[in-house]
Design an enzyme around this catalytic site. Structure first.
Site, PDB file in Angstrom:
ATOM      1  CG  ASP A  50      48.652  34.729  26.801  1.00 53.63           C
ATOM      2  OD1 ASP A  50      48.548  33.894  26.113  1.00 53.63           O
ATOM      3  OD2 ASP A  50      47.947  34.703  27.949  1.00 53.63           O
ATOM      4  CE1 TYR A  55      43.525  35.922  31.892  1.00 54.85           C
ATOM      5  CE2 TYR A  55      45.413  36.647  30.436  1.00 54.85           C
ATOM      6  CZ  TYR A  55      44.617  35.730  31.067  1.00 54.85           C
ATOM      7  OH  TYR A  55      45.171  34.622  31.065  1.00 54.85           O
ATOM      8  CE  LYS A  80      45.126  33.014  27.215  1.00 55.94           C
ATOM      9  NZ  LYS A  80      45.511  34.143  28.032  1.00 55.94           N
ATOM     10  CG  HIS A 113      40.347  31.844  29.193  1.00 57.51           C
ATOM     11  ND1 HIS A 113      40.430  33.115  29.423  1.00 57.51           N
ATOM     12  CD2 HIS A 113      41.264  31.279  30.004  1.00 57.51           C
ATOM     13  CE1 HIS A 113      41.263  33.467  30.357  1.00 57.51           C
ATOM     14  NE2 HIS A 113      42.083  32.226  30.684  1.00 57.51           N
TER      15      HIS A 113
HETATM   16  P1  NDP Z   1      53.623  33.111  36.475  1.00 55.59           P
HETATM   17  O1  NDP Z   1      53.941  31.932  36.754  1.00 55.59           O
HETATM   18  O2  NDP Z   1      54.116  33.823  35.319  1.00 55.59           O
HETATM   19  O3  NDP Z   1      53.890  34.335  37.795  1.00 55.59           O
HETATM   20  C1  NDP Z   1      53.708  35.574  37.794  1.00 55.59           C
HETATM   21  C2  NDP Z   1      54.084  35.836  39.370  1.00 55.59           C
HETATM   22  O4  NDP Z   1      55.482  35.778  39.529  1.00 55.59           O
HETATM   23  C3  NDP Z   1      53.752  37.486  39.720  1.00 55.59           C
HETATM   24  O5  NDP Z   1      53.272  37.572  40.802  1.00 55.59           O
HETATM   25  C4  NDP Z   1      55.092  38.027  39.350  1.00 55.59           C
HETATM   26  O6  NDP Z   1      55.030  39.131  40.154  1.00 55.59           O
HETATM   27  C5  NDP Z   1      55.916  37.118  39.979  1.00 55.59           C
HETATM   28  N1  NDP Z   1      57.226  37.010  39.317  1.00 55.59           N
HETATM   29  C6  NDP Z   1      57.565  36.826  37.901  1.00 55.59           C
HETATM   30  N2  NDP Z   1      58.862  37.211  37.556  1.00 55.59           N
HETATM   31  C7  NDP Z   1      59.628  36.966  38.587  1.00 55.59           C
HETATM   32  C8  NDP Z   1      60.872  36.583  38.983  1.00 55.59           C
HETATM   33  N3  NDP Z   1      61.757  36.690  38.153  1.00 55.59           N
HETATM   34  N4  NDP Z   1      61.133  36.582  40.475  1.00 55.59           N
HETATM   35  C9  NDP Z   1      60.102  36.632  41.181  1.00 55.59           C
HETATM   36  N5  NDP Z   1      58.665  36.759  40.954  1.00 55.59           N
HETATM   37  C10 NDP Z   1      58.526  36.995  39.779  1.00 55.59           C
HETATM   38  O7  NDP Z   1      51.616  33.265  36.696  1.00 55.59           O
HETATM   39  P2  NDP Z   1      50.692  33.699  35.722  1.00 55.59           P
HETATM   40  O8  NDP Z   1      49.425  33.162  36.375  1.00 55.59           O
HETATM   41  O9  NDP Z   1      50.262  35.448  35.668  1.00 55.59           O
HETATM   42  O10 NDP Z   1      50.994  33.026  34.240  1.00 55.59           O
HETATM   43  C11 NDP Z   1      51.614  33.622  33.277  1.00 55.59           C
HETATM   44  C12 NDP Z   1      50.457  33.851  32.107  1.00 55.59           C
HETATM   45  O11 NDP Z   1      50.092  32.840  31.654  1.00 55.59           O
HETATM   46  C13 NDP Z   1      49.698  34.975  32.517  1.00 55.59           C
HETATM   47  O12 NDP Z   1      49.865  36.280  32.880  1.00 55.59           O
HETATM   48  C14 NDP Z   1      48.560  34.666  31.459  1.00 55.59           C
HETATM   49  O13 NDP Z   1      48.781  35.313  30.390  1.00 55.59           O
HETATM   50  C15 NDP Z   1      48.473  33.274  31.388  1.00 55.59           C
HETATM   51  N6  NDP Z   1      47.670  32.441  32.034  1.00 55.59           N
HETATM   52  C16 NDP Z   1      46.653  31.809  31.114  1.00 55.59           C
HETATM   53  C17 NDP Z   1      45.825  30.913  31.971  1.00 55.59           C
HETATM   54  C18 NDP Z   1      44.714  30.217  30.895  1.00 55.59           C
HETATM   55  O14 NDP Z   1      43.602  29.838  31.715  1.00 55.59           O
HETATM   56  N7  NDP Z   1      44.837  29.970  29.870  1.00 55.59           N
HETATM   57  C19 NDP Z   1      45.761  30.802  33.414  1.00 55.59           C
HETATM   58  C20 NDP Z   1      46.941  31.825  34.293  1.00 55.59           C
HETATM   59  C21 NDP Z   1      47.644  32.430  33.487  1.00 55.59           C
HETATM   60  P3  NDP Z   1      55.458  40.652  39.578  1.00 55.59           P
HETATM   61  O15 NDP Z   1      54.496  40.800  38.646  1.00 55.59           O
HETATM   62  O16 NDP Z   1      55.625  41.641  40.847  1.00 55.59           O
HETATM   63  O17 NDP Z   1      56.948  40.550  39.086  1.00 55.59           O
END
Ligand code: NDP
Length: 277
Positions: A50, A55, A80, A113
């Site tokens: 995704d 991004y 998006k 988006h």
């Molecule tokens: P998430 O809720 O997926 O959290 C990501 C964070 O959690 C990162 O800092 C990551 O760090 C950490 N993390 C991931 N797995 C673990 C774990 N097992 N233990 C501890 N820490 C962990 O946040 P996102 O906002 O990135 O949401 C997911 C996806 O949704 C986005 O990447 C994007 O593709 C989408 N999105 C869409 C939006 C929209 O408006 N349509 C808005 C926001 C997100 P690390 O990378 O260091 O592991």
């Protein structure tokens, strides 16, 4: 949604089968960071990525897919259209630019988006055109609340197949989930881990012993059992692998209800009724 394994899919309203588990790449830096993350994810069995024009890592996403030597058809790619590109002509152009950066000739899913007022109905017409021309297998929206969906449907020919919105134990929006379901729109969670905040919820920590799973795994499994597609983001190899290890346990109905009780209508991202970007 029948939950099987990491390659399990859910049928969208048009019959297209979409993998219900994928990798999010928001804030994954273009170049080595996103390329490595996707490489590890594909190795672990993920087949759904995704991304979004906003991004600024679509080049890296495309490069990672190319380097994997996995058939393009086996990988689900979502992108998006960003807010500043909304409107009919600019969306058609933005879509082509996304394809060019990804190095592909079609998308699996293209989303609006955010619901930019006075723009999103025209943007949707562009998505309908792209869909009718066969350039994208499914089209949908993101961050649409109930009234945005109602407004869209006043002029839409095609009902969105997906609504991707903020969804986690502190923000469940049961009415929105139900509305999407009744319209045949599949819900998809963003920030399922609350960008890390979910690890601070004590009640979830208690469940980790019972299921011998970490908090992330419990929350991601809860997403799927709620019938919601989930796309956790990580750029860390161990976390990418561990986030996908959610297909060998089932959360009981009682514990599902316990997690539902954590809902506080707490957003970590912007409010779709009040954003300034
Ligand atoms: P998430 O809720 O997926 O959290 C990501 C964070 O959690 C990162 O800092 C990551 O760090 C950490 N993390 C991931 N797995 C673990 C774990 N097992 N233990 C501890 N820490 C962990 O946040 P996102 O906002 O990135 O949401 C997911 C996806 O949704 C986005 O990447 C994007 O593709 C989408 N999105 C869409 C939006 C929209 O408006 N349509 C808005 C926001 C997100 P690390 O990378 O260091 O592991």
């Amino acid at each position: 949604m029948k939950i099987t394994d990491i390659n399990g899919t859910v049928a969208l309203a048009n019959g297209v089968e979409m993998p219900y588990f994928g990798l999010g790449v928001f804030k994954s830096r273009d170049g080595a960071e996103v390329i490595n993350a996707i490489g590890w994810a594909l190795e672990a069995g993920y087949r759904h990525i995704d991304t979004a024009a906003m991004y600024e890592n679509e080049n890296g996403v495309g490069e990672a897919v190319k380097r994997s030597h996995i058939n393009r058809k086996e990988i689900w790619l979502t992108s998006k259209v960003w807010n500043s590109k909304q409107g009919y002509d600019s969306t058609i152009k933005a879509f082509q630019e996304t394809l060019n950066r990804l190095g592909t000739d079609y998308l699996d899913l293209y989303l609006i988006h955010w619901p930019v007022k006075q723009k999103f109905t025209d943007t949707w017409k562009a998505l309908e055109t792209l869909y009718e021309e066969g350039k994208v297998r499914a089209i949908g929206v993101s961050n649409f609340l109930e009234h945005h969906l109602d407004e869209l449907m006043q002029t839409a020919k095609i009902t969105p197949m997906i609504n991707q919105y903020e969804f986690h134990p502190r923000l469940i929006q049961p009415e929105l989930l139900q509305k999407c379901r009744s319209m045949g729109i599949q819900s998809e969670a963003w920030s399922p881990l609350m960008q890390g905040e979910v690890f601070e919820i004590k009640e979830l920590q208690k469940l980790t012993n019972k299921y011998n799973k970490n908090v992330a795994q419990i929350v991601l499994r809860w997403n799927l059992q709620k019938g919601v597609i989930t796309i956790p983001k990580s750029v860390n190899k161990e976390r990418i692998i561990s986030n996908s290890q959610i297909f060998d346990f089932v959360i009981s109905d009682d514990d599902m209800k316990e997690i539902d009780q954590l809902n506080r209508h707490h957003r970590i991202g912007a409010d779709p009724d009040n954003f300034d970007f």
